[in-house]
Enzyme design. Structure first.
Site, PDB file in Angstrom:
ATOM      1  CD  GLU A 122      -2.707  -1.153   2.611  1.00 35.31           C
ATOM      2  OE1 GLU A 122      -2.902  -0.046   3.158  1.00 35.31           O
ATOM      3  OE2 GLU A 122      -3.202  -2.221   3.018  1.00 35.31           O
ATOM      4  CB  ILE A 123       4.000   2.223  -1.708  1.00 44.88           C
ATOM      5  CG1 ILE A 123       4.926   1.139  -1.140  1.00 44.88           C
ATOM      6  CG2 ILE A 123       4.803   3.505  -1.916  1.00 44.88           C
ATOM      7  CD1 ILE A 123       6.113   0.822  -2.019  1.00 44.88           C
TER       8      ILE A 123
END
Length: 561
Positions: A438-439
């Site tokens: 989930e950058i």
């Protein structure tokens, strides 16, 4: 050399005492020799290993002392410490040592850096024990040069205990050296050399044939979250598939979306999203089956009795498996279980283990993941240190859970790249695929700063040998994104989008070509993935497809004209 045992009233006294008594006058200008050492340990050992880099610029005492020696102190606040002089701005410092306790069986110990006595920052953590030595690995980058810095150890809960440190090491790398290490890993892990051999029907070498090679698909998954906003939006869909080969649904698979009321199942939206990614050969992660955060739990679930809750969670897994068995490459089984405990509080400490077991039986081809935040982003969160993550993963595995993936969310503020690499090194010892799931970069920064930090994170993630995939948390909505968008709603690139486009082009073989040599061969180094090969000679042309998969050996492709 051993430090005296005393209670430290403050950091100022610590610095003064170290300057007067320790003899640890450590110059920071020593250039690093050799390459970055990716080795790490997550198992506790009977004896400490030798210091990495022979201690680097960190020596225990005066110039003749052994860098593998011990330091001990007894205090509830500070412990063994090192004074380091003249640390440089932008230099990448990697820190490591071994730690052992007395006075408590186990404790969370934090290594902190105090530059010029201006306050302390976390540079590493370890779950230390009294019966063995635990390995610490971390690092830092400074925003300004410092004259005198102190590295010290702090017990997180302040209880008195004796802390012994051995094999300390502090190794500097310039930004150019760090980038060189990244490029070397990319060359070894993300690319492969191939040789095209061209011959005629009689087996004679064809010299001077024209060879053209074009990559048609990438092996390494780089993707983004998507939301229902992509449905029916042809421009957004085309933008997405032109860039990414992996996807994850932002909210559409979560329990509050698929069953907002008991028995009211709504899968129409995720069905449509799945059809979209399937039609474009995009792999997709399943996020998530459960979320331990009570605030993310369906309202009707919160009021169930323990027996009814147990029945509901089994029905939840079975409903997903019945509909989507074999569709999702991964499942985040129980999201953020290091920070929250809604289900374990109500169903008992083995609830997560049972979730993994049922999920494995229901969808045996999917890889089951832990997924957590603040493991890779920082070392200031006591709930999700790297060792805490490892301990929970091993606990689940020892209990029989089939857990095969490490999920790191990656919601970054200002990234600490040496710490990030050190944490990946420790997680890599488990031998499981590591995914950034989930950058994004906090929206407290301006657009240019977000882009700069995003590039730092992506380059480190892509180049680390243990990382298997990268996902961005950039699902696009008319109102924006969770923290970071790549484009505006009209699909015009923001600075972060420019970073993505530039890196995606950098990390693919756009086109390679040339003529076969005197041996009828043409060689090139290409990024892993699928290729189309075109060979032309004397008005004849032939085409073939081939793949570059991971491997150390040269890939040989034979073509007959």
């Amino acid at each position: 050399m051993k430090m005296h045992r005393f209670a430290l009233p403050g950091l100022e006294f610590l610095v003064l005492w170290m300057l007067l008594h320790c003899g640890s006058e450590l110059a920071a200008a020593v250039p690093p020799d050799g390459w970055y050492d990716y080795s790490a340990h997550t198992d506790c050992r009977g004896q400490p290993e030798p210091a990495l880099y022979n201690g680097g610029i960190l020596k225990f005492g005066n110039s003749g002392d052994d860098p593998d020696g011990y330091r001990t102190t007894e205090t509830g606040v500070f412990s063994p410490a090192f004074v380091v002089y003249n640390l440089n701005k932008t230099t990448m410092y990697t820190f490591s040592c071994w730690v052992k306790l007395e006075g408590a069986y186990s404790a969370l110990i934090t290594a902190r850096l105090a530059p010029d006595n201006t306050g302390a920052r976390c540079i590493a953590t370890v779950l230390a024990r009294s019966d063995c030595w635990a390995f610490v690995k971390g690092g830092f980058v400074l925003d300004w040069p410092t004259q005198t810095s102190v590295i010290f150890f702090q017990n997180a809960d302040k209880t008195p205990m004796k802390i012994t440190v051995a094999s300390g090491s502090l190794q500097p790398f310039t930004t150019d050296q760090w980038a060189m290490h990244q490029q070397d890993t990319i060359r070894k892990r993300r690319k492969r050399v191939a040789t095209i051999h061209v011959a005629d029907p009689q087996g004679a070498r064809v010299v001077g044939a024209s060879v053209s090679v074009q990559q048609t698909a990438k092996d390494f998954p780089i993707g983004s979250a998507i939301a229902s906003t992509i449905l029916g939006n042809q421009a957004y869909q085309q933008w997405f598939v032109d860039r990414f080969n992996a996807a994850v649904f932002e909210d559409e698979l979560k329990w509050y979306s698929t069953e907002p009321m008991s028995g009211l199942l709504r899968f129409d939206v995720p069905d449509q999203m799945l059809a979209f990614v399937r039609s474009h050969r995009v792999m997709v992660r399943g996020h998530n089956i459960f979320w331990e955060n009570q605030d993310a739990t369906p309202r009707w679930v919160k009021n169930l009795t323990a027996d009814d809750l147990r029945a509901a969670v089994n029905t939840r897994i079975q409903s997903l498996a019945t509909r989507y068995r074999g569709e999702f490459a991964h499942w985040d089984v129980n999201n953020e279980m290091l920070h929250y405990n809604f289900y374990e509080q109500r169903l008992g400490p083995n609830a997560s283990m049972e979730f993994f077991s049922v999920a494995q039986d229901a969808d045996p081809l999917a890889t089951l993941f832990m997924n957590e935040y603040n493991v890779i982003e920082t070392c200031d969160d006591p709930f999700s240190t790297v060792d805490t993550y490892v301990a929970k993963l091993k606990e689940l595995q020892y209990g029989g859970a089939i857990l095969e993936g490490i999920g790191l969310e990656g919601h970054f503020s200002k990234p600490n790249i040496p710490l990030m690499r050190a944490i990946l090194d420790k997680l890599a010892t488990l031998g499981l695929p590591i995914w950034f799931t989930e950058i994004d970069i906090s929206n407290k920064f301006d657009a240019q700063t977000q882009a700069a930090y995003l590039e730092q994170v992506l380059r480190e993630a892509y180049s680390h040998p243990a990382v298997s995939g990268v996902m961005l948390w950039t699902a696009l909505h008319p109102s924006g994104c969770y923290q970071m968008c790549l484009t505006d709603w009209n699909l015009s690139n923001l600075p972060t989008g420019d970073v993505i486009d530039r890196l995606l082009n950098e990390w693919r073989t756009l086109q390679a070509g040339g003529q076969t040599d005197a041996h009828g061969a043409y060689s090139f180094s290409g990024y892993l993935g699928e290729y189309v090969l075109t060979v032309s000679y004397n008005n004849r042309t032939t085409q073939a497809t081939f793949s570059l998969s991971p491997g150390d050996e040269t890939r040989h492709i034979n073509v007959q004209m």
